[in-house]
Design a protein around this motif. Sequence first.
Motif, PDB file in Angstrom:
ATOM      1  N   ASP A 136      10.646  52.891  63.183  1.00  0.00           N
ATOM      2  CA  ASP A 136      10.648  53.598  61.896  1.00  0.00           C
ATOM      3  C   ASP A 136       9.242  54.076  61.537  1.00  0.00           C
ATOM      4  OD1 ASP A 136      13.325  53.133  61.716  1.00  0.00           O
ATOM      5  OD2 ASP A 136      13.178  51.492  60.254  1.00  0.00           O
ATOM      6  N   PHE A 137       8.233  53.231  61.786  1.00  0.00           N
ATOM      7  CA  PHE A 137       6.857  53.591  61.423  1.00  0.00           C
ATOM      8  C   PHE A 137       6.368  54.792  62.225  1.00  0.00           C
ATOM      9  CE2 PHE A 137       2.253  53.283  62.014  1.00  0.00           C
ATOM     10  CZ  PHE A 137       1.813  53.238  60.701  1.00  0.00           C
ATOM     11  N   PHE A 138       6.590  54.776  63.523  1.00  0.00           N
ATOM     12  CA  PHE A 138       6.056  55.852  64.363  1.00  0.00           C
ATOM     13  C   PHE A 138       6.944  57.102  64.381  1.00  0.00           C
ATOM     14  CE2 PHE A 138       3.534  52.333  66.203  1.00  0.00           C
ATOM     15  CZ  PHE A 138       2.286  52.889  65.996  1.00  0.00           C
ATOM     16  N   GLN A 139       8.072  57.061  63.716  1.00  0.00           N
ATOM     17  CA  GLN A 139       8.818  58.298  63.488  1.00  0.00           C
ATOM     18  C   GLN A 139       8.122  59.141  62.427  1.00  0.00           C
ATOM     19  OE1 GLN A 139      12.975  57.917  62.658  1.00  0.00           O
ATOM     20  NE2 GLN A 139      13.445  56.867  64.586  1.00  0.00           N
ATOM     21  N   GLU A 140       7.344  58.480  61.559  1.00  0.00           N
ATOM     22  CA  GLU A 140       6.665  59.182  60.469  1.00  0.00           C
ATOM     23  C   GLU A 140       5.165  59.329  60.700  1.00  0.00           C
ATOM     24  OE1 GLU A 140       7.519  57.193  56.841  1.00  0.00           O
ATOM     25  OE2 GLU A 140       9.704  57.297  57.062  1.00  0.00           O
ATOM     26  N   HIS A 141       4.612  58.627  61.687  1.00  0.00           N
ATOM     27  CA  HIS A 141       3.163  58.651  61.904  1.00  0.00           C
ATOM     28  C   HIS A 141       2.837  58.870  63.372  1.00  0.00           C
ATOM     29  CE1 HIS A 141       3.851  56.115  58.288  1.00  0.00           C
ATOM     30  NE2 HIS A 141       2.822  56.794  57.813  1.00  0.00           N
ATOM     31  N   GLU A 142       1.625  59.391  63.609  1.00  0.00           N
ATOM     32  CA  GLU A 142       1.174  59.670  64.967  1.00  0.00           C
ATOM     33  C   GLU A 142       0.831  58.378  65.706  1.00  0.00           C
ATOM     34  OE1 GLU A 142       1.081  62.603  66.468  1.00  0.00           O
ATOM     35  OE2 GLU A 142       1.850  63.608  64.668  1.00  0.00           O
ATOM     36  N   LEU A 143       0.969  58.438  67.037  1.00  0.00           N
ATOM     37  CA  LEU A 143       0.637  57.274  67.860  1.00  0.00           C
ATOM     38  C   LEU A 143      -0.858  56.962  67.840  1.00  0.00           C
ATOM     39  CD1 LEU A 143       2.918  57.799  70.994  1.00  0.00           C
ATOM     40  CD2 LEU A 143       3.123  56.009  69.270  1.00  0.00           C
ATOM     41  N   THR A 144      -1.663  57.922  67.414  1.00  0.00           N
ATOM     42  CA  THR A 144      -3.116  57.685  67.351  1.00  0.00           C
ATOM     43  C   THR A 144      -3.467  56.584  66.351  1.00  0.00           C
ATOM     44  OG1 THR A 144      -3.240  59.527  65.771  1.00  0.00           O
ATOM     45  CG2 THR A 144      -3.775  59.997  68.081  1.00  0.00           C
ATOM     46  N   LEU A 145      -2.517  56.260  65.466  1.00  0.00           N
ATOM     47  CA  LEU A 145      -2.744  55.183  64.500  1.00  0.00           C
ATOM     48  C   LEU A 145      -2.575  53.802  65.123  1.00  0.00           C
ATOM     49  CD1 LEU A 145      -1.054  56.316  61.157  1.00  0.00           C
ATOM     50  CD2 LEU A 145      -3.455  55.762  61.514  1.00  0.00           C
ATOM     51  N   MET A 146      -2.107  53.748  66.371  1.00  0.00           N
ATOM     52  CA  MET A 146      -1.796  52.461  66.973  1.00  0.00           C
ATOM     53  C   MET A 146      -3.035  51.575  67.088  1.00  0.00           C
ATOM     54  SD  MET A 146       0.541  51.694  70.331  1.00  0.00           S
ATOM     55  CE  MET A 146       2.021  52.324  69.553  1.00  0.00           C
ATOM     56  N   GLY A 147      -4.187  52.164  67.391  1.00  0.00           N
ATOM     57  CA  GLY A 147      -5.417  51.382  67.495  1.00  0.00           C
ATOM     58  C   GLY A 147      -5.798  50.762  66.167  1.00  0.00           C
ATOM     59  N   GLU A 148      -5.744  51.576  65.111  1.00  0.00           N
ATOM     60  CA  GLU A 148      -6.070  51.079  63.778  1.00  0.00           C
ATOM     61  C   GLU A 148      -5.072  50.012  63.340  1.00  0.00           C
ATOM     62  OE1 GLU A 148      -7.022  52.933  59.326  1.00  0.00           O
ATOM     63  OE2 GLU A 148      -6.557  54.255  61.017  1.00  0.00           O
ATOM     64  N   LEU A 149      -3.812  50.232  63.682  1.00  0.00           N
ATOM     65  CA  LEU A 149      -2.766  49.270  63.347  1.00  0.00           C
ATOM     66  C   LEU A 149      -2.997  47.948  64.085  1.00  0.00           C
ATOM     67  CD1 LEU A 149      -0.153  49.304  61.603  1.00  0.00           C
ATOM     68  CD2 LEU A 149       1.116  49.808  63.680  1.00  0.00           C
ATOM     69  N   TYR A 150      -3.479  48.033  65.316  1.00  0.00           N
ATOM     70  CA  TYR A 150      -3.737  46.829  66.100  1.00  0.00           C
ATOM     71  C   TYR A 150      -4.911  46.038  65.510  1.00  0.00           C
ATOM     72  CZ  TYR A 150      -3.635  43.848  70.237  1.00  0.00           C
ATOM     73  OH  TYR A 150      -3.504  42.772  71.085  1.00  0.00           O
ATOM     74  N   GLY A 151      -5.881  46.762  64.956  1.00  0.00           N
ATOM     75  CA  GLY A 151      -6.984  46.092  64.277  1.00  0.00           C
ATOM     76  C   GLY A 151      -6.497  45.242  63.119  1.00  0.00           C
ATOM     77  N   GLU A 152      -5.516  45.764  62.359  1.00  0.00           N
ATOM     78  CA  GLU A 152      -4.926  44.986  61.273  1.00  0.00           C
ATOM     79  C   GLU A 152      -4.148  43.796  61.814  1.00  0.00           C
ATOM     80  OE1 GLU A 152      -5.142  45.244  57.904  1.00  0.00           O
ATOM     81  OE2 GLU A 152      -6.704  46.717  58.319  1.00  0.00           O
TER      82      GLU A 152
END
Length: 652
Positions: A136-152
């Motif tokens: 659901d999250f990546f249907q609305e957002h780019e995969l480039t956010l995965m790094g930032e998300l992993y930091g969290e």
Amino acid sequence: MNTTNLKGVIDSLVDVFWAGGINNSYTIIEEISQLWIFRLIARKDNPQGEFHQDYLINIPAQDLWYYLKEFIELNKLDQEPIENEKALKEVLLVLNNAVRSLKNIYPEFRVEYMKDISFTVTNPRVIVKAHKIVDDFFQEHELTLMGELYGELLKTITTIGQWGQYVTPKHVIQPIVEMLAPRSEETVLDPACGSGGFLLETYNYLKGKEGSVNVNLYGADFDPTMARLAVYNLIFHDISNFSITHADSLAEGTITKNYDVIMVNPPFSIRYTDYLTNLIGGNSVRTTDQLFIELSIALLKELGRAAIIVPEGILFGNKSEFRRRLIGDYRIEGIVSLPQGIFKPFTLVKTSILFLSKWQNVRHQLATPCVWFYEISQESSTATGEGSFTDLLLRWKSRQRDWERWQQLSEQGTEKPQESFQPPKQWPFKKFFFVNHEELENNNFNLSMSHYKNVEEEIVAHVTPKELILTIQELDQEIQKNLQELNELLEDSKWQENKKEDQHEQMNQEKEEKTTVSEPENLDQIEAMDLYEGPLEIPQQFHKLFEKFSFPQQKLLETFYYENRPLAGHEATKLIQDTLKAHGYSKKFSVQEGKKSIEFFEVFGMLEREQAEMMEFPRLPEQEGTKNILNFEAKTTIERWQVPEDFKRRGR
């Protein structure tokens, strides 16, 4: 994207695993990481044509995500109640089959510590729910956010690892990288890399500065879990030019080449007894604090530079010969004193950052003509330890100019020789100062900023005679008040009766014990403690602090002096129980209170920690029908504390 939104997604994911009975932070992050990998490489176009269930058994990793999504929807596994238990169980089978094919996509998955990765979750409902949240999250957002998300996601780690490792905060890593300023074509190493934070920030620093990144990143970690987290962290940030090794960096033959830049936050104060790499030389028992400094120097190229986070204890105390060699043979570029608790909740140990460079083969009269000290104060940090490092970076870049100014002011103010260190009278800064080689030698090569800062404050704090008299009067009033309270306590008949009863009970107990063959353990020490009435021989600047300690805390510190040997926290606390009872102290002083007090003493340098090897769990023979609980071979260590020799000397 708003950090709050990212944190909300992570909280939802973690809650799913907690609800499924998984509460280990490291396990949760590994499971989520493996799931994210499939989303990162997912392709929508199916080369096999329409969806058919048999294809799931040997599905390529790139096709898993969307096939799994269809499989979940087809079997209504995302709806409660789930009735198709057979299909539910197949989810884990499919995932674990696909994990093994990741090595065909990522070379990093071909190394030994990545070969056996699998989903250890036994409840497939957890995976189904986690899959939906991520999808659901990546249907609305780019995969480039995965790094930032992993930091969290990494921020959810709140416990220290098995080998003393933890995730170094980003706000500590960033200024270190900027101060060392790695360049393109250079090789960068973190020999205790953890989740790869230093390597990641090096990449980000060069990308922001030069646009393109051409740097070789190397990391090693003793814990295979942390090595895997480092791989995931770099992959999710779209970094490919790296090498992570699962290895003991201090062991023979682990790391052989030389590097331009080394950054490391090693595990603190662990006794290392294995055979050391010949890069360090010798194999005597020493702590990891010293060994990682020596390893970093050995692995640096000539004119290479390093930053090592160290506990305060390594900078002073009885390791003066080690510090003399550091200052004489290499260049100490600077020492940054970090605020207390910056690494909480993992550790409360006071730490500093040691910056050095390798000038060994470049002949100079003095490798370290002076040491630059800078303090990040508690006041400049928020409750989480995050603060502005802008001034630190500015002063770091201008330290050569500041050193020349320091020398000029020192020459102007030298009317007579000074008995102890103090800055030039016209020096306008409080956050940083310099200590020259001669002063370092006069102070037993002490590299703790507080050693010089305390002296400075005592000298520059001019007090008028009238102010001094008022201070003495206030102290006298406080003493009289304490004496009055003590007299009231002594006059309390109930207290006196309790004490007599305790003494009578103790006398009876001692009579009974004398009739036995063996005497109680540590009786001599306890009796000696009861006879002691005066203050400990501690350094003068700690007298007021000692007076503020509670009665049990004072007795606890005394125990370490009298025993004159390393003691575990529970051992020292139990030793004072009889003493407290004999003095009529009725309140309970628990082992937990004792441990916290000991850690407090350690912060002020009154005690130093060691980790001693105690026992080894054997591998028990397997028996048919019997579950083998001790199914591993492992050494167990215990933390112990003792009074540093340097601290004793200063009190005599």
